[in-house]
Design a protein around this motif. Structure first.
Motif, PDB file in Angstrom:
ATOM      1  N   PRO A 109       5.166 -59.000   5.947  1.00 21.97           N
ATOM      2  CA  PRO A 109       5.722 -58.950   7.304  1.00 21.97           C
ATOM      3  C   PRO A 109       4.655 -58.695   8.355  1.00 21.97           C
ATOM      4  O   PRO A 109       3.531 -58.285   8.046  1.00 21.97           O
ATOM      5  CB  PRO A 109       6.721 -57.791   7.222  1.00 21.97           C
ATOM      6  CG  PRO A 109       6.181 -56.910   6.139  1.00 21.97           C
ATOM      7  CD  PRO A 109       5.540 -57.829   5.142  1.00 21.97           C
ATOM      8  N   ALA A 110       5.008 -58.926   9.596  1.00 29.27           N
ATOM      9  CA  ALA A 110       4.085 -58.683  10.703  1.00 29.27           C
ATOM     10  C   ALA A 110       3.820 -57.182  10.828  1.00 29.27           C
ATOM     11  O   ALA A 110       4.710 -56.359  10.633  1.00 29.27           O
ATOM     12  CB  ALA A 110       4.673 -59.233  12.003  1.00 29.27           C
ATOM     13  N   GLY A 111       2.580 -56.840  11.142  1.00 29.57           N
ATOM     14  CA  GLY A 111       2.201 -55.440  11.274  1.00 29.57           C
ATOM     15  C   GLY A 111       2.124 -54.704   9.957  1.00 29.57           C
ATOM     16  O   GLY A 111       2.146 -53.471   9.932  1.00 29.57           O
ATOM     17  N   PHE A 112       2.009 -55.445   8.850  1.00 28.75           N
ATOM     18  CA  PHE A 112       1.996 -54.825   7.521  1.00 28.75           C
ATOM     19  C   PHE A 112       0.773 -53.926   7.327  1.00 28.75           C
ATOM     20  O   PHE A 112       0.827 -52.933   6.612  1.00 28.75           O
ATOM     21  CB  PHE A 112       2.029 -55.929   6.463  1.00 28.75           C
ATOM     22  CG  PHE A 112       2.010 -55.440   5.048  1.00 28.75           C
ATOM     23  CD1 PHE A 112       3.119 -54.834   4.495  1.00 28.75           C
ATOM     24  CD2 PHE A 112       0.879 -55.569   4.265  1.00 28.75           C
ATOM     25  CE1 PHE A 112       3.117 -54.374   3.187  1.00 28.75           C
ATOM     26  CE2 PHE A 112       0.853 -55.118   2.966  1.00 28.75           C
ATOM     27  CZ  PHE A 112       1.986 -54.526   2.414  1.00 28.75           C
ATOM     28  N   TYR A 113      -0.352 -54.295   7.973  1.00 31.56           N
ATOM     29  CA  TYR A 113      -1.591 -53.558   7.773  1.00 31.56           C
ATOM     30  C   TYR A 113      -1.815 -52.469   8.812  1.00 31.56           C
ATOM     31  O   TYR A 113      -2.913 -51.908   8.893  1.00 31.56           O
ATOM     32  CB  TYR A 113      -2.774 -54.525   7.779  1.00 31.56           C
ATOM     33  CG  TYR A 113      -2.711 -55.523   6.650  1.00 31.56           C
ATOM     34  CD1 TYR A 113      -2.706 -55.106   5.331  1.00 31.56           C
ATOM     35  CD2 TYR A 113      -2.637 -56.883   6.902  1.00 31.56           C
ATOM     36  CE1 TYR A 113      -2.632 -56.016   4.290  1.00 31.56           C
ATOM     37  CE2 TYR A 113      -2.565 -57.802   5.871  1.00 31.56           C
ATOM     38  CZ  TYR A 113      -2.565 -57.360   4.566  1.00 31.56           C
ATOM     39  OH  TYR A 113      -2.490 -58.265   3.537  1.00 31.56           O
ATOM     40  N   ASP A 114      -0.793 -52.169   9.585  1.00 35.18           N
ATOM     41  CA  ASP A 114      -0.903 -51.085  10.562  1.00 35.18           C
ATOM     42  C   ASP A 114      -0.478 -49.770   9.910  1.00 35.18           C
ATOM     43  O   ASP A 114       0.636 -49.269  10.097  1.00 35.18           O
ATOM     44  CB  ASP A 114      -0.039 -51.374  11.791  1.00 35.18           C
ATOM     45  CG  ASP A 114      -0.536 -52.592  12.555  1.00 35.18           C
ATOM     46  OD1 ASP A 114      -1.735 -52.900  12.446  1.00 35.18           O
ATOM     47  OD2 ASP A 114       0.284 -53.244  13.233  1.00 35.18           O
ATOM     48  N   PHE A 115      -1.347 -49.242   9.076  1.00 40.36           N
ATOM     49  CA  PHE A 115      -1.077 -47.960   8.425  1.00 40.36           C
ATOM     50  C   PHE A 115      -2.390 -47.192   8.338  1.00 40.36           C
ATOM     51  O   PHE A 115      -3.474 -47.739   8.591  1.00 40.36           O
ATOM     52  CB  PHE A 115      -0.464 -48.162   7.035  1.00 40.36           C
ATOM     53  CG  PHE A 115      -1.390 -48.805   6.038  1.00 40.36           C
ATOM     54  CD1 PHE A 115      -2.067 -48.037   5.101  1.00 40.36           C
ATOM     55  CD2 PHE A 115      -1.592 -50.175   6.036  1.00 40.36           C
ATOM     56  CE1 PHE A 115      -2.931 -48.616   4.192  1.00 40.36           C
ATOM     57  CE2 PHE A 115      -2.442 -50.769   5.124  1.00 40.36           C
ATOM     58  CZ  PHE A 115      -3.115 -49.989   4.201  1.00 40.36           C
TER      59      PHE A 115
END
Length: 560
Positions: free
Chosen positions: A457-463
């Protein structure tokens, strides 16, 4: 200061300013780079012939230590890892690592690491530059900086020599005027100057110009950007901007070995001759050209050979060995690091000590490179990666898997999610599920996943994550690692309790790490899945219904 004055000042300083940190036979920045290139290519900077027109031999001693330094400090994309912070999803870091590796290959980052490895010990200095999302190595000869500065100054000048077709491909203004100017001067290429930094209250922080050598200043591009350069040195030298590399460290050794070889070859001009003497004047003739095989020489006196053998051979050998040991001691390039067999009679303890000392020295160099690359990845690579992979996309599941333990764990997690979905659907319809049926569902699901795409999904790597560049264990060869694994297998086989007691297990894993073996690739704590827990709760051929949420990639399953 005007742009033309800045460029002229930089070129004047690089070619004429004497630096105290430089050797006396290469006092300026340009002299030093010229000598490095000459020695690397087995060439004399000055005349390769002596006063009698005898060619002086070049016995290269700088290349092997440089190659050893490159090999011992090699970093690859496999050394770059993304870790989830506490409380973050493990699967996100796993997918992040896999997709980042593919991104590295697609954009040539692995080749960039090899170029850094090759050039850093050679020149002692690496300069990287980011242009339109891509990273390049800038030739050290093209950068015009203050030769006695500690680092790249705020006004960086870079020189380019570009062919006409290359200029035509650029999105520049006035490029036709530049091409016409150099064609009129019968040149086959143009000289382009790239200046980064503000000059005389100029609002632009980046500009490209040309035509200075013809009294013109043709502006091609303007832009306000941040500093696109990063530098990494092999050894920092106080008093100058250029770092010191392995080739420069070997200057004295190279000069001494060349002189020794020259004298040895010069002596061979005499020792290779065969001269004779006799008191009989009638036998005086050229025995090499006039005598035939089997001739019997008759004379009134003996014909005796003149002693022409080399009597200083031991001195030459002593000098060669002395400078060879000096060269190896300076660069930690002993036979154990080159992969050669140690001399006969060398104690095992000596070889181990040499390996440890060299490994410790090169670990420091690799640590510097790791810190440097970590900053490059955080500031330059990951923002571009997130732009490319930040939107919703699909990745083939088998593309994310490998033959390592983390891949198996990830596959088991995804497989458990799919099995859980099917088990819950099955229970809602039939309300019973025995162990054979459960195993069949798991097998069919695993086979079906081989051709499945994983939706990101979009923004999956925002962690929250951290970056680590692994630098240890690279100097351990395959033979030592195989021996360590064999020993570990024997220890675990004879005493399985090693893996049960937490204190003993951590101690044993530390010993494995010192041999270059990652213990986490060997030890796998079994994680119970919802399917296995269902089997344990099964009674009388049936299983109680459970309300379990359907896990997704954005959600950590409560029971896996």
């Amino acid at each position: 200061m005007k742009i033309k004055e800045l460029i002229e000042k930089r070129e004047e300083e690089l070619s004429h300013k004497v630096l105290k940190a430089n050797p006396h036979f290469a006092p300026t920045h340009d002299n030093l780079l010229e000598l490095i290139d000459c020695y690397w290519n087995s060439k004399f900077r000055d005349n390769p012939y002596d006063t009698r027109n005898f060619r002086k031999p070049f016995f290269n001693v700088v290349r092997v230590p440089t190659f050893v330094s490159s090999k011992a400090t090699d970093l690859d994309t496999k050394n770059i890892r993304i870790y989830s912070e506490d409380g973050q999803d493990y699967r996100k870091a796993y997918v992040f690592n896999k997709e980042l590796k593919f991104y590295f290959k697609e954009n040539g980052f692995d080749l960039l690491l090899n170029q850094i490895t090759y050039n850093r010990p050679k020149y002692g200095h690496i300069i990287l530059k980011k242009v339109k999302g891509k990273i390049y190595i800038v030739p050290i000869h093209n950068i015009k900086f203050c030769p006695d500065a500690e680092k790249l100054s705020c006004q960086i000048v870079e020189k380019h020599e570009m062919f006409f077709d290359e200029i035509e491909e650029m999105n520049w203004d006035n490029k036709k005027e530049v091409v016409a100017l150099y064609k009129k001067a019968n040149k086959d290429r143009c000289i382009i100057w790239e200046i980064t930094g503000k000059i005389d209250d100029d609002n632009y922080n980046y500009r490209i110009i040309s035509g200075l050598e013809y009294g013109k200043m043709i502006y091609l591009a303007f832009q306000d950007i941040e500093n696109p350069y990063r530098e990494l040195k092999w050894e920092d030298v106080p008093g100058r901007a250029l770092g010191r590399g392995t080739v420069e460290e070997q200057f004295e050794s190279q000069i001494a070995v060349n002189e020794n070889e020259y004298l040895f070859r010069l002596g061979l001009q005499w020792t290779s001759k065969h001269l004779f003497q006799s008191r009989d004047i009638q036998t005086a003739r050229n025995l090499l050209s006039e005598a035939l095989n089997g001739d019997v020489l008759v004379g009134n006196a003996d014909i005796n050979p003149i002693l022409m053998e080399e009597r200083n051979l031991s001195s030459f050998q002593y000098a060669d060995n002395k400078w060879q040991n000096h060269s190896q001691g300076q660069t930690f390039s002993q036979d154990i690091m080159r992969g050669d067999r140690p001399p006969s009679g060398t104690p095992l303890g000596t070889s181990v000590l040499q390996s440890q000392m060299a490994g410790g020295y090169y670990d420091l160099k690799r640590q510097d490179a790791g810190i440097f690359l970590k900053g490059i990845i955080e500031d330059w690579v990951l923002p571009e990666f997130k732009k490319s992979k930040g939107q919703e996309h699909k990745v083939h599941l088998m593309k994310l898997l490998g033959d390592d333990n983390p891949s198996q764990k990830f596959f088991d997690i995804v497989l458990s999610q799919e099995v859980n979905k099917r088990v819950l659907n099955f229970l809602e319809r039939n309300k019973t599920l025995d162990s054979n049926e459960l195993e069949l569902v798991r097998t069919i699901t695993a086979e079906g996943m081989k051709g499945k795409n994983l939706e990101i999904p979009a923004g999956f790597y925002d962690f929250k994550y951290s970056i680590d560049v692994v630098i240890t264990g690279e100097q351990v060869d395959l033979a030592q690692r195989a021996t360590a694994l064999q020993t570990a297998f024997q220890v675990i086989g004879s005493n399985p309790t090693v893996l049960r007691d937490p204190v003993v297990r951590r101690t044993y894993f530390k010993l494995l790490e010192l041999t270059g073996v990652n213990p986490m690739e060997l030890y796998d704590e079994e994680m119970p899945s919802i399917s296995k827990m269902d089997m344990m709760a099964q009674r009388g051929g049936s299983i109680s219904r459970q309300q379990a949420p359907t896990p997704t990639l954005n959600q950590v399953p409560s029971v896996v």
